[in-house]
Write a protein that holds these residues in place. Sequence first.
Motif, PDB file in Angstrom:
ATOM      1  N   LEU A  48       0.826  -1.204   0.000  1.00 41.40           N
ATOM      2  CA  LEU A  48       0.000   0.000   0.000  1.00 41.40           C
ATOM      3  C   LEU A  48       0.864   1.259   0.000  1.00 41.40           C
ATOM      4  O   LEU A  48       0.569   2.222  -0.715  1.00 41.40           O
ATOM      5  N   ASP A  49       1.916   1.256   0.804  1.00 45.00           N
ATOM      6  CA  ASP A  49       2.818   2.418   0.836  1.00 45.00           C
ATOM      7  C   ASP A  49       3.431   2.666  -0.538  1.00 45.00           C
ATOM      8  O   ASP A  49       3.534   3.806  -0.991  1.00 45.00           O
ATOM      9  N   HIS A  50       3.829   1.573  -1.205  1.00 41.62           N
ATOM     10  CA  HIS A  50       4.425   1.694  -2.538  1.00 41.62           C
ATOM     11  C   HIS A  50       3.398   2.262  -3.526  1.00 41.62           C
ATOM     12  O   HIS A  50       3.714   3.154  -4.323  1.00 41.62           O
ATOM     13  N   LYS A  51       2.164   1.770  -3.451  1.00 40.91           N
ATOM     14  CA  LYS A  51       1.120   2.261  -4.356  1.00 40.91           C
ATOM     15  C   LYS A  51       0.793   3.718  -4.067  1.00 40.91           C
ATOM     16  O   LYS A  51       0.559   4.501  -4.990  1.00 40.91           O
ATOM     17  N   VAL A  52       0.785   4.100  -2.789  1.00 43.18           N
ATOM     18  CA  VAL A  52       0.513   5.494  -2.429  1.00 43.18           C
ATOM     19  C   VAL A  52       1.597   6.401  -3.011  1.00 43.18           C
ATOM     20  O   VAL A  52       1.298   7.453  -3.590  1.00 43.18           O
ATOM     21  N   LYS A  53       2.854   5.998  -2.874  1.00 44.18           N
ATOM     22  CA  LYS A  53       3.949   6.804  -3.435  1.00 44.18           C
ATOM     23  C   LYS A  53       3.801   6.914  -4.950  1.00 44.18           C
ATOM     24  O   LYS A  53       3.989   7.989  -5.528  1.00 44.18           O
ATOM     25  N   SER A  54       3.467   5.794  -5.597  1.00 47.07           N
ATOM     26  CA  SER A  54       3.283   5.795  -7.045  1.00 47.07           C
ATOM     27  C   SER A  54       2.145   6.734  -7.449  1.00 47.07           C
ATOM     28  O   SER A  54       2.279   7.513  -8.397  1.00 47.07           O
ATOM     29  N   LEU A  55       1.033   6.670  -6.722  1.00 45.42           N
ATOM     30  CA  LEU A  55      -0.100   7.547  -7.037  1.00 45.42           C
ATOM     31  C   LEU A  55       0.234   9.013  -6.776  1.00 45.42           C
ATOM     32  O   LEU A  55      -0.219   9.901  -7.512  1.00 45.42           O
ATOM     33  N   SER A  88       0.365  14.625 -13.243  1.00 37.35           N
ATOM     34  CA  SER A  88      -0.904  15.080 -13.828  1.00 37.35           C
ATOM     35  C   SER A  88      -1.129  16.561 -13.549  1.00 37.35           C
ATOM     36  O   SER A  88      -1.589  17.299 -14.421  1.00 37.35           O
ATOM     37  N   ALA A  89      -0.806  16.991 -12.335  1.00 41.30           N
ATOM     38  CA  ALA A  89      -0.967  18.401 -11.993  1.00 41.30           C
ATOM     39  C   ALA A  89      -0.047  19.270 -12.854  1.00 41.30           C
ATOM     40  O   ALA A  89      -0.458  20.333 -13.344  1.00 41.30           O
ATOM     41  N   GLU A  90       1.175  18.805 -13.063  1.00 42.05           N
ATOM     42  CA  GLU A  90       2.115  19.559 -13.892  1.00 42.05           C
ATOM     43  C   GLU A  90       1.614  19.635 -15.331  1.00 42.05           C
ATOM     44  O   GLU A  90       1.634  20.697 -15.953  1.00 42.05           O
ATOM     45  N   GLN A  91       1.143  18.496 -15.853  1.00 39.85           N
ATOM     46  CA  GLN A  91       0.636  18.469 -17.219  1.00 39.85           C
ATOM     47  C   GLN A  91      -0.615  19.346 -17.353  1.00 39.85           C
ATOM     48  O   GLN A  91      -0.766  20.068 -18.334  1.00 39.85           O
TER      49      GLN A  91
END
Length: 170
Positions: free
Chosen positions: A77-84, A91-94
């Motif tokens: 879950l921690d890994h997925k949270v970091k990935s998200l 996405s915000a930058e784009q």
Amino acid sequence: IAPGPNVVGRGPDVPYPQPTMTMLSHLLKEHQAKQNERKKLQQERLEAITPATHLAEVSVDHLNAGVAQANRSQRKLDHKVKSLQIQAAQSAEQTGQWIGMVENFNRALKEIWDVQNWAQKIELDMCSITTTLKDIYKGQRQSAPSWPSCPPFPHSSFLPQVGRREADSP
């Protein structure tokens, strides 16, 4: 004092009567029986401790396996949270870049409209000057050639109508 009929006399050389010996041997047997029972209980306790210890170890191992699984799940879950979080930042930058592009596009459209508006004003000014010059020329000559009237702005139908205000429209 003479011993009574029920009293057995004991002297240094008189052996203990038989009932006392039986009593001691009976006490000894009871003591040995109790010791044997204690040994038996101790052995049974030892035999009960072994399965109880085994059960405790199995229970702890089972709980540890559950905790280990929970830890693995937490790491995933921690890994997925970091990935998200990384994807959200990208996405915000784009999105920011897209917003900038749209703003630039809108600015360019406004500039095109401003150029169109400027050109129409120049055309109207030129028509006004032409009409004034015609009137002056007609006054000097009675028979003046016929001048064409001012045509509408030739490209006005091709330019976008974006950003036009009601006050600026012809």
